[in-house]
Design a protein around this motif. Structure first.
Motif, PDB file in Angstrom:
ATOM      1  N   GLY C 122       0.778  -1.231   0.000  1.00  7.76           N
ATOM      2  CA  GLY C 122       0.000   0.000   0.000  1.00  7.76           C
ATOM      3  C   GLY C 122       0.811   1.283   0.000  1.00  7.76           C
ATOM      4  O   GLY C 122       0.239   2.367   0.072  1.00  7.76           O
ATOM      5  N   PHE C 126      -1.583   4.448  -0.627  1.00  9.12           N
ATOM      6  CA  PHE C 126      -1.942   5.333   0.486  1.00  9.12           C
ATOM      7  C   PHE C 126      -1.488   6.756   0.208  1.00  9.12           C
ATOM      8  O   PHE C 126      -2.186   7.729   0.500  1.00  9.12           O
ATOM      9  N   SER C 160      -4.010  -0.649   6.063  1.00 11.71           N
ATOM     10  CA  SER C 160      -5.038   0.288   5.624  1.00 11.71           C
ATOM     11  C   SER C 160      -6.028   0.580   6.745  1.00 11.71           C
ATOM     12  O   SER C 160      -6.735   1.580   6.708  1.00 11.71           O
ATOM     13  N   LEU C 163      -5.885   3.940   8.187  1.00  7.05           N
ATOM     14  CA  LEU C 163      -6.202   5.115   7.379  1.00  7.05           C
ATOM     15  C   LEU C 163      -7.534   5.710   7.816  1.00  7.05           C
ATOM     16  O   LEU C 163      -8.360   5.022   8.427  1.00  7.05           O
ATOM     17  N   GLN C 168     -10.244   4.628   3.372  1.00  5.01           N
ATOM     18  CA  GLN C 168     -10.506   3.188   3.320  1.00  5.01           C
ATOM     19  C   GLN C 168     -11.619   2.869   2.341  1.00  5.01           C
ATOM     20  O   GLN C 168     -11.581   1.865   1.628  1.00  5.01           O
ATOM     21  N   LEU C 171     -10.681   2.513  -1.324  1.00  5.77           N
ATOM     22  CA  LEU C 171      -9.593   1.585  -1.546  1.00  5.77           C
ATOM     23  C   LEU C 171     -10.168   0.192  -1.741  1.00  5.77           C
ATOM     24  O   LEU C 171     -11.084  -0.199  -1.027  1.00  5.77           O
TER      25      LEU C 171
END
Lengths: 242, 267, 311
Positions: C122, C126, C160, C163, C168, C171
């Motif tokens: 990620g 991210f 994640s 986050l 999120q 994603l």
């Protein structure tokens, strides 16, 4: 005969026309051909449509070649210029020979100056350095005597002759590659090759003159010629780059 | 030479990442100053088709939005691309500045043809343009400066971007190429050390005048024109002095050698 | 290196550095996963020869062995990259994402579809969400993280969770072979395709590039961040070679007790084509490039290649 003379033979297979010995050549140089021209006129003159644009490597090669040739002819001109007064003071009979060689070199320099301008090649950045070194070389060999001066000519022209032969060979390879691929070869490249051939022949003629005038009797001949030849090679190497 | 404005000083972090500008990229993208074939000029343009489409469209937004991401985005949309498309360009805002530099330099050739043909037509007596190298240099430099007219209010910012360490080599290279182009078009035929002197002094004159122009509020940039003329005169004077100095040195040395020779010295 | 049991807590608070140079003799999960084919099964050319480091193996075998490497290093992945690049990879990734500038649309807020291939942990995804949502104020940017390796994806999923919720929700994760993307990714559907430090592990790079070309919209951008060649700076190159061939496998052995995986990474970098060759591969896949088509980072230790699908 001196090994240096074999230079002519080495390149023979590449010639389109047979090369005759120096005696058959006229003693005057033709004026530098056709090198002038403003950008617009020259662009308009571009007629052949099937030509292949030069690759980056080829352009780099041609830039380096013209730059180093100009520097070389500049040096040759200055060497003869510096040698002449000292030499003919002691050996007045050399006056016509020195003048003849100087005039040819000056014409060569003019040719390359024009080519440098026409093809927008950067002149060598060490122009002032080469001027000083060449004058110094010419003057000091002349002070050492006629034989040393001639040995200097022998060494320089041997290097230069080989150098021009290498360039001509590369250019002919380019041409034969284009021809094999069915591309037109531009007039400027053909002109360049014939100009280089003419100049190469004239340089080798100077070499013959030097040998005829007791270059081999210089003391110590091997040291003098080898030092000068090494210097020439170094200068060529640098001028191709800077 | 773009000035090092405070805006141009990057954070160390950016330098570390972006200092990595490789010479090869920009230089050969635009073709370095190598052997130029007149009969068979290279066909490649400095920009690819897609690149050119985006940059040309974005360039039209520069007077309003500057050399910015926004101009690039709007240009990409105009040309039918996506919002993300400009990110294919390395160094986005600089690529737009670079496009300006390259296209304006390339347009000088046709301008010079016009300039000097007209000059020849009207002149004979009145215009020095057709005869003097300095006059032609000055005219071409002015023509190039006037090409910045529409974007002059963004130009200080652009200079700051150009002075960024990762763009500086490309910017200086482009300045050198401009000086070379102007000298060539003006008909400079020097092939000795003065080749460098002329190009270097022209680069200095051009870049200082360009900087002056960004602050010039006078009508039709009259102040800039006077500034340029003064700089050109200075260069001419300096060049004249250097030339005379060289001549004098050469003459003195020759004279000294000749005196010694006349005294019988074996030199 | 913390004890293995503490690894979850460590990776959860993602980039916190947790290095100590104590060898961990009981670390041995290298062979546990990974000896399996990618989710899309074998590629049509799975019997063709390719390179695994300096060895020559078949493509399917490379797939398996790469899977082995990444399963074994998945959780120390950040550390591995830090070692390989002396920490500079974080700056490279920041620069990579900021130069792509996802989410900058006109008018603001137009949706963008991004696929981050081989993006298991990620790192890139991210950063792109951060850039698009926070800096460019565009919540309609969606990033799909795809990876062939479930261990790497698991690390990314785990991370994640830290986050913000909005990130999120933008994603998604996809276990896929980049050479044969699943039908869920349609032709001409993506704005941006990124692959960072992944493409050199692909068995069949041209196939992956063609696949990228297929799924991108016309005008869409392919961007690749990868270790590359330092040939332009011989001195730096010598130092770098010395570092990567002597130091990295050794450190790999000390830190992760896994010399072979690190040896593979170094060799795979050496095997990867030069900037120009890779640029030509991108062009061959149908992309157009701008300028030279690549941008060197830190003298060419890494390089960013970009291509655009013509209209």
């Amino acid at each position: 005969m001196a090994p240096s003379r074999r230079l002519v033979c080495a390149a023979r297979p590449f010639y389109a026309r047979p090369v005759c010995s120096s005696t058959a050549r006229p003693m005057t140089t033709s004026s530098p051909a056709s090198a002038h021209g403003t950008s617009e006129a020259a662009v308009d003159a571009g007629t052949s449509k099937k030509c292949k644009p030069l690759t980056k490597e080829q352009r780099e090669f041609l830039s380096a070649a013209l730059r180093v040739n100009q520097a070389g002819e500049l040096a040759a001109t200055l060497i003869y210029q510096a040698q002449t007064p000292v030499l003919i003071r002691r050996h007045p009979h050399l006056r016509p020979l020195m003048k003849h060689m100087y005039d040819q070199e000056a014409a060569h320099l003019d040719t390359f100056n024009n080519l440098i301008h026409k093809h927008r090649v950067r002149p060598t950045a060490l122009y002032p350095l080469w001027s000083v070194l060449a004058t110094g070389l010419g003057w000091s060999t002349a002070v050492m005597g006629r034989e040393a001066a001639m040995a200097c000519t022998e060494a320089v022209e041997t290097e230069i002759g080989g150098h021009y032969n290498g360039q001509i060979r590369t250019l002919l390879e380019m041409v034969s590659e284009w021809e094999a691929q069915g591309h037109d070869v531009t007039l400027e490249i053909r002109d360049l090759i014939s100009t280089l051939r003419r100049i190469r022949d004239e340089e080798l003629e100077h070499l013959d003159h030097a040998l005829d005038h007791d270059a081999k009797k210089a003391e110590p001949h091997w040291l003098l010629t080898n030092v000068i030849r090494a210097g020439c090679r170094g200068a060529i190497w640098v001028s191709e780059r800077v | 030479m773009p000035p090092l404005c405070s805006r141009g000083i990057p954070s160390p972090r950016r330098v570390l990442v972006a200092h990595t500008y490789q010479r090869a990229a920009r230089c050969s993208a635009a073709g370095r100053r190598f052997f130029h074939s007149n009969e068979c000029p290279p066909t490649e343009t400095p920009f690819g088709a897609v690149e050119d489409a985006i940059l040309a469209a974005a360039y039209r937004h520069v007077p309003e939005h500057g050399f910015s991401q926004r101009a690039l985005g709007l240009g990409a949309r105009d040309a039918g691309f996506l919002d993300i498309s400009p990110s294919v360009l390395s160094y986005s805002p600089f690529s737009l500045i670079h496009y300006h530099l390259v296209t304006q330099r390339r347009s000088l050739a046709s301008q010079s043809r016009q300039l000097f043909d007209d000059a020849k037509l009207q002149s004979q007596a009145q215009s020095t343009l057709a005869v003097s190298l300095d006059g032609r240099l000055s005219a071409l430099t002015w023509a190039r400066l006037m090409a910045n007219k529409d974007t002059i209010h963004w130009w200080q910012e652009a200079l700051a971007v150009m002075a960024h360490p990762s763009h500086l080599p490309a910017s200086l290279n482009e300045l050198a190429r401009l000086a070379d182009e102007i000298c060539f078009l003006a008909g400079d035929k020097s092939t000795d050390a003065s080749w460098y002197r002329k190009r270097a002094s022209l680069s200095v004159v051009y870049s200082t005048t360009e900087l002056f122009m960004t602050n010039d509020k006078s009508r039709d940039f009259a102040e800039t024109r006077r500034f340029l003329d003064r700089r050109m005169d200075e260069v001419q004077t300096l060049g004249g002095i250097a030339g005379s100095l060289g001549q004098w040195t050469g003459f003195t040395i020759t004279a000294a050698v000749n005196v010694l020779r006349s005294k019988g010295a074996p030199i | 290196m913390v004890a293995r049991r503490a690894l979850w807590s460590c990776t959860r608070s993602a980039p916190r550095p947790c290095l100590s140079f104590v060898a961990n003799p009981c670390r041995s999960f290298s062979a546990s996963h990974g000896r399996r084919l990618g989710p899309s099964g074998p590629t049509p050319t799975s019997n063709r020869e390719t390179h695994f480091g300096y060895e020559t193996v078949t493509e399917s075998e490379k797939q398996q062995r790469v899977a082995g490497v990444f399963s074994s290093v998945a959780e120390s992945y950040d550390k591995m990259n830090d070692l390989m690049s002396l920490g500079v990879h974080r700056l490279w990734k920041d620069y990579f994402v900021s130069s792509l500038n996802p989410g900058a649309t006109n008018p603001i807020g137009r949706p963008q579809q991004i696929l981050d291939v081989a993006g298991g942990t990620g790192d890139i995804a991210f950063r792109m969400l951060q850039r698009a949502h926070n800096l460019n104020g565009n919540p309609n940017v969606h990033v799909t993280i795809s990876d062939i390796n479930p261990s790497m994806l698991a690390v990314g999923r785990q991370r994640s969770l830290a986050l913000p919720a909005s990130h999120q929700s933008s994603l998604s994760f996809l276990e896929a072979n980049a050479e044969v993307l699943p039908p869920s990714i349609k032709d001409n559907s993506l704005d941006l395709y990124t692959v960072a430090f992944g493409i050199r592990n692909f068995s069949n790079i041209p196939a992956a590039l063609r696949e990228a070309h297929r799924v991108l919209k016309p005008g869409g951008v392919f961007a690749c961040l990868e270790f590359s060649k330092v040939d332009k700076f011989p001195l730096l190159n010598a130092v770098y070679k010395q570092w990567s061939f002597s130091a990295i496998p050794l450190i790999g052995q000390l830190v992760a007790a896994d010399r072979d995986s690190y040896q593979y990474l170094v060799e795979s970098i050496e095997r990867f084509p030069s900037q120009e060759e890779f640029r030509d591969m991108i062009v061959d896949a149908g992309f157009a490039v701008a300028g030279e088509g690549y941008e060197d980072l830190t003298g060419g230790i890494a390089a960013i290649h970009r291509g655009i699908k013509p209209l």
